[in-house]
Write a protein that holds these residues in place. Structure first.
Motif, PDB file in Angstrom:
ATOM      1  N   UNK A  41      48.871 -23.279 -12.736  1.00  0.00           N
ATOM      2  CA  UNK A  41      48.486 -22.005 -13.359  1.00  0.00           C
ATOM      3  C   UNK A  41      47.012 -22.048 -13.742  1.00  0.00           C
ATOM      4  N   UNK A  42      46.597 -23.167 -14.339  1.00  0.00           N
ATOM      5  CA  UNK A  42      45.209 -23.297 -14.791  1.00  0.00           C
ATOM      6  C   UNK A  42      44.218 -23.156 -13.646  1.00  0.00           C
ATOM      7  N   UNK A  43      44.597 -23.622 -12.458  1.00  0.00           N
ATOM      8  CA  UNK A  43      43.678 -23.579 -11.329  1.00  0.00           C
ATOM      9  C   UNK A  43      43.415 -22.169 -10.811  1.00  0.00           C
ATOM     10  N   UNK A  44      44.105 -21.173 -11.361  1.00  0.00           N
ATOM     11  CA  UNK A  44      43.817 -19.787 -11.005  1.00  0.00           C
ATOM     12  C   UNK A  44      42.677 -19.199 -11.837  1.00  0.00           C
ATOM     13  N   UNK A  45      42.176 -19.953 -12.810  1.00  0.00           N
ATOM     14  CA  UNK A  45      41.069 -19.472 -13.632  1.00  0.00           C
ATOM     15  C   UNK A  45      39.793 -19.376 -12.791  1.00  0.00           C
ATOM     16  N   UNK A  46      38.863 -18.516 -13.197  1.00  0.00           N
ATOM     17  CA  UNK A  46      37.624 -18.355 -12.421  1.00  0.00           C
ATOM     18  C   UNK A  46      36.652 -19.503 -12.627  1.00  0.00           C
TER      19      UNK A  46
END
Length: 222
Positions: A41-46
């Motif tokens: 989920x975190x890796x979807x951050x910009x």
């Protein structure tokens, strides 16, 4: 199950994701698969330029956790005696002072029990050399949003974490301990565990109008 989510609305998730310390369950194991799901989920951050320069060091080894906790305790001891510690900050509002006392007690607890937390997650970023001079917002803006996304994903799955950077006083020593390359700099340490209960509430904050500026610093928002 890694996909079992708490029944929280989006606003509830955003306003009740707290820094959890005393309510971390130090006895309940945290499956690595749950941590992986939260990191996905975190890796979807910009990130700036979509560079994705982040790295995540997940520490579960008791010996490594104990060593990190030892460095953390040294840093925390100095912090506890400084003017930056929550207990040292006094306000005219008695309710706010009471909150500061609770935060201080909670921080003391984490420093004493960090080695017992099931998982330590360190968010780091590849800077390719030395940290840039001047304002570094552009650099850390490619790591810290993802770390917050990790906390939100953890909260949604019944876990808690406490955002801390006190370990950075011993960043070099911890990097050597974990074999982190010199060009990769640490930005946050997240002690992660299931929480004792999931009934967290929004925190008491100062009114928005005390920090809101419209068009200029001296403007009045209302």
């Amino acid at each position: 199950m890694t996909d079992e989510l708490l029944p929280l609305s989006l606003d509830e998730l955003l306003t009740t994701t707290r820094s959890v310390r005393k309510r971390l369950d130090l006895e309940r194991p945290v499956p690595l698969e749950v941590i992986r799901t939260c990191l996905e989920v975190a890796l979807q951050a910009p990130t700036g330029g979509n560079a994705q320069p982040w790295h995540w060091i997940v520490v579960t080894d008791p010996g490594l956790k104990k060593a990190i906790a030892g460095y953390y305790a040294q840093s925390y001891d100095a912090y506890r005696r400084s003017s930056r510690h929550p207990r040292a900050r006094r306000f005219e509002d008695p309710a706010r002072n009471a909150t500061q006392a609770r935060v201080a007690s909670s921080a003391d607890y984490l420093a004493e029990h960090l080695a017992e937390v099931p998982v330590l997650v360190i968010g780091a970023i590849d800077v390719g050399g030395e940290l840039p001079a001047g304002n570094q917002a552009g650099l850390w803006g490619s790591l810290l949003p993802a770390a917050w996304s990790f906390q939100l994903a953890a909260r949604a799955r019944g876990l808690g974490a406490a955002w801390t950077t006190l370990h950075l006083q011993y960043e070099k020593q911890i990097a050597e301990l974990l074999d982190i390359p010199p060009g990769v700099r640490q930005g946050v340490l997240l002690p992660v565990a299931y929480t004792k209960g999931t009934d967290f509430k929004p925190a008491r904050r100062q009114p928005l109008d005390t920090v809101l500026h419209l068009n200029s610093w001296s403007s009045v928002s209302a």
